[in-house]
Design a protein around this motif. Sequence first.
Motif, PDB file in Angstrom:
ATOM      1  N   SER A 130      22.764  -3.867  15.552  1.00 47.44           N
ATOM      2  CA  SER A 130      21.313  -4.001  15.578  1.00 47.44           C
ATOM      3  C   SER A 130      20.677  -2.641  15.806  1.00 47.44           C
ATOM      4  CB  SER A 130      20.882  -4.971  16.687  1.00 47.44           C
ATOM      5  OG  SER A 130      21.295  -4.490  17.952  1.00 47.44           O
ATOM      6  N   ARG A 131      19.429  -2.512  15.383  1.00 49.47           N
ATOM      7  CA  ARG A 131      18.723  -1.253  15.532  1.00 49.47           C
ATOM      8  C   ARG A 131      17.434  -1.476  16.318  1.00 49.47           C
ATOM      9  NH1 ARG A 131      17.509   0.729   9.670  1.00 49.47           N
ATOM     10  NH2 ARG A 131      19.570  -0.147   9.277  1.00 49.47           N
ATOM     11  N   LEU A 132      16.964  -0.433  16.953  1.00 49.68           N
ATOM     12  CA  LEU A 132      15.695  -0.506  17.661  1.00 49.68           C
ATOM     13  C   LEU A 132      14.563  -0.526  16.640  1.00 49.68           C
ATOM     14  CD1 LEU A 132      16.338   2.103  20.511  1.00 49.68           C
ATOM     15  CD2 LEU A 132      16.473  -0.403  20.671  1.00 49.68           C
ATOM     16  N   PHE A 133      13.510  -1.268  16.946  1.00 45.45           N
ATOM     17  CA  PHE A 133      12.358  -1.318  16.066  1.00 45.45           C
ATOM     18  C   PHE A 133      11.402  -0.184  16.404  1.00 45.45           C
ATOM     19  CE2 PHE A 133      13.114  -6.155  16.079  1.00 45.45           C
ATOM     20  CZ  PHE A 133      14.150  -6.000  15.165  1.00 45.45           C
ATOM     21  N   PRO A 134      10.510   0.167  15.465  1.00 49.04           N
ATOM     22  CA  PRO A 134       9.564   1.257  15.740  1.00 49.04           C
ATOM     23  C   PRO A 134       8.671   0.933  16.932  1.00 49.04           C
ATOM     24  CG  PRO A 134       9.571   0.680  13.417  1.00 49.04           C
ATOM     25  CD  PRO A 134      10.362  -0.375  14.117  1.00 49.04           C
ATOM     26  N   GLU A 135       8.364   1.946  17.702  1.00 53.83           N
ATOM     27  CA  GLU A 135       7.437   1.790  18.818  1.00 53.83           C
ATOM     28  C   GLU A 135       6.099   2.423  18.435  1.00 53.83           C
ATOM     29  OE1 GLU A 135       8.988   3.317  22.429  1.00 53.83           O
ATOM     30  OE2 GLU A 135      10.847   2.160  22.330  1.00 53.83           O
ATOM     31  N   ASP A 136       5.022   1.734  18.758  1.00 58.52           N
ATOM     32  CA  ASP A 136       3.694   2.243  18.427  1.00 58.52           C
ATOM     33  C   ASP A 136       3.229   3.214  19.508  1.00 58.52           C
ATOM     34  OD1 ASP A 136       3.458   0.800  16.055  1.00 58.52           O
ATOM     35  OD2 ASP A 136       2.900  -1.005  17.168  1.00 58.52           O
ATOM     36  N   ILE A 137       3.911   4.353  19.561  1.00 56.76           N
ATOM     37  CA  ILE A 137       3.580   5.334  20.596  1.00 56.76           C
ATOM     38  C   ILE A 137       2.914   6.572  19.988  1.00 56.76           C
ATOM     39  CG2 ILE A 137       5.446   4.607  22.133  1.00 56.76           C
ATOM     40  CD1 ILE A 137       7.138   6.896  21.071  1.00 56.76           C
ATOM     41  N   THR A 138       2.873   6.599  18.647  1.00 52.07           N
ATOM     42  CA  THR A 138       2.281   7.749  17.973  1.00 52.07           C
ATOM     43  C   THR A 138       0.845   7.420  17.577  1.00 52.07           C
ATOM     44  OG1 THR A 138       4.459   8.257  17.076  1.00 52.07           O
ATOM     45  CG2 THR A 138       2.594   9.392  16.095  1.00 52.07           C
ATOM     46  N   VAL A 139      -0.028   8.388  17.633  1.00 54.12           N
ATOM     47  CA  VAL A 139      -1.409   8.200  17.218  1.00 54.12           C
ATOM     48  C   VAL A 139      -1.430   7.701  15.775  1.00 54.12           C
ATOM     49  CG1 VAL A 139      -3.631   9.334  16.832  1.00 54.12           C
ATOM     50  CG2 VAL A 139      -2.202   9.981  18.791  1.00 54.12           C
ATOM     51  N   VAL A 140      -2.212   6.643  15.530  1.00 48.40           N
ATOM     52  CA  VAL A 140      -2.235   6.008  14.214  1.00 48.40           C
ATOM     53  C   VAL A 140      -2.561   7.007  13.112  1.00 48.40           C
ATOM     54  CG1 VAL A 140      -3.429   4.309  12.783  1.00 48.40           C
ATOM     55  CG2 VAL A 140      -2.784   3.735  15.132  1.00 48.40           C
ATOM     56  N   SER A 141      -3.565   7.839  13.316  1.00 47.75           N
ATOM     57  CA  SER A 141      -3.972   8.790  12.279  1.00 47.75           C
ATOM     58  C   SER A 141      -2.847   9.744  11.912  1.00 47.75           C
ATOM     59  CB  SER A 141      -5.200   9.582  12.743  1.00 47.75           C
ATOM     60  OG  SER A 141      -4.908  10.308  13.935  1.00 47.75           O
ATOM     61  N   LYS A 142      -2.009  10.109  12.891  1.00 43.42           N
ATOM     62  CA  LYS A 142      -0.890  11.005  12.621  1.00 43.42           C
ATOM     63  C   LYS A 142       0.151  10.330  11.724  1.00 43.42           C
ATOM     64  CE  LYS A 142      -1.119  14.023  16.690  1.00 43.42           C
ATOM     65  NZ  LYS A 142      -0.367  14.542  17.858  1.00 43.42           N
ATOM     66  N   GLN A 143       0.339   9.041  11.900  1.00 44.79           N
ATOM     67  CA  GLN A 143       1.307   8.333  11.070  1.00 44.79           C
ATOM     68  C   GLN A 143       0.864   8.292   9.609  1.00 44.79           C
ATOM     69  OE1 GLN A 143       1.679   4.692  13.659  1.00 44.79           O
ATOM     70  NE2 GLN A 143       3.842   5.200  13.480  1.00 44.79           N
ATOM     71  N   TRP A 144      -0.398   7.974   9.380  1.00 39.73           N
ATOM     72  CA  TRP A 144      -0.903   7.944   8.011  1.00 39.73           C
ATOM     73  C   TRP A 144      -0.957   9.350   7.415  1.00 39.73           C
ATOM     74  CZ3 TRP A 144      -0.836   3.553   5.493  1.00 39.73           C
ATOM     75  CH2 TRP A 144      -0.939   2.357   6.220  1.00 39.73           C
ATOM     76  N   GLU A 145      -1.261  10.322   8.226  1.00 41.70           N
ATOM     77  CA  GLU A 145      -1.262  11.704   7.746  1.00 41.70           C
ATOM     78  C   GLU A 145       0.139  12.126   7.345  1.00 41.70           C
ATOM     79  OE1 GLU A 145      -2.731  15.293   6.546  1.00 41.70           O
ATOM     80  OE2 GLU A 145      -3.852  13.497   7.139  1.00 41.70           O
ATOM     81  N   ASP A 146       1.138  11.693   8.117  1.00 44.41           N
ATOM     82  CA  ASP A 146       2.524  12.017   7.784  1.00 44.41           C
ATOM     83  C   ASP A 146       2.893  11.431   6.423  1.00 44.41           C
ATOM     84  OD1 ASP A 146       5.295  12.983   8.747  1.00 44.41           O
ATOM     85  OD2 ASP A 146       5.678  10.893   8.189  1.00 44.41           O
ATOM     86  N   LEU A 147       2.447  10.187   6.146  1.00 40.81           N
ATOM     87  CA  LEU A 147       2.726   9.580   4.850  1.00 40.81           C
ATOM     88  C   LEU A 147       2.088  10.378   3.714  1.00 40.81           C
ATOM     89  CD1 LEU A 147       2.332   5.749   5.605  1.00 40.81           C
ATOM     90  CD2 LEU A 147       4.450   7.021   5.222  1.00 40.81           C
ATOM     91  N   LYS A 148       0.877  10.846   3.910  1.00 40.05           N
ATOM     92  CA  LYS A 148       0.208  11.655   2.883  1.00 40.05           C
ATOM     93  C   LYS A 148       0.951  12.963   2.642  1.00 40.05           C
ATOM     94  CE  LYS A 148      -4.442   9.842   3.757  1.00 40.05           C
ATOM     95  NZ  LYS A 148      -5.823  10.153   4.231  1.00 40.05           N
TER      96      LYS A 148
END
Length: 317
Positions: free
Chosen positions: A85-103
């Motif tokens: 089994s694997r650990l699931f993502p934790e929502d500890i990062t600022v939301v805007s940073k996550q979407w910026e990373d995808l861009k």
Amino acid sequence: MATFFIKHITKYSYSNTVVDGANLIRLHPINDDYQKVVSHFISVTNNPLIETHIDFYNNKIGTFLITEPHDELSIISEVEIITTSRLFPEDITVVSKQWEDLKLRKYDADVIDFLKPTAFSGSNDVLNLIQSKKLTETTPFKAVLELCQYVYTHFNYLKGITNVNSTLDDVWNLKAGVCQDFTTILLQMVRMCGIPARYVSGYICPTDDISRGQGATHAWIEAYIPFYGWLGIDPTNNAIANENHVRLAVGRNYTDCSPVKGVFKGIVASNLFVKVEISTSKNTETSIPPPNTFTGSSTNNSYQRNLEHIQQQQQQQ
């Protein structure tokens, strides 16, 4: 951690003999930190040499030739595998940073092939859904779970309602299908949200909560979650893919992951038998494919015919 013993039987029966069969198989499970292949044996009619290579998406591919006349092709894959089994993502990062990373990553080689959706009749509906639920204002992880829930809730799991000729539009309008259809729809929705998503083929090891898709190969998606990596999401069962999902191959769509492809010389009709057996203990009994008792009338000699048979068999599961 769990151990599974998987036996995957694929058998083509032909109405007459064929020769010069050239085949490609994606039956080698992915071997990584989350699933370790303990043993793997593949047996094929006439015992040809199976050569292997790694494809563009890092799948292990097997190829073999059967030049002798034959009226059936049997492929039996037997695997012992340990999943973790694997650990699931934790929502500890600022939301805007996550979407910026995808861009910032959209042109990266490991995600670029998994971002472009296919235009279809439901595109405006999906865009309206993304906007109404404000999915780009939450984390990518939560957005994917929301879309998975939507597919699971709004699409009926019905065997036989779709076939190999069913388009994305057909599935969207029917709001029904099986694992391949659920996966194809979710792929489109996640990509339209700006999140890379790839098709996964493999096996599902049923539990009390996860039961749809057993008896043949299964399908689900993996979405790229910033600062985490690829996370499996199973829309057919509305579940996060974990130790009960065994991965065979990943790709842009089903075609990149199909378990068997082949061509041969001969004007014949063919039938297909597929069976997947999964157990948590080793079965000493020997399961063998049924004898060639061909029944059918259509004739064809093409890769497409074999691929259609595989799809139809899976979509009945």
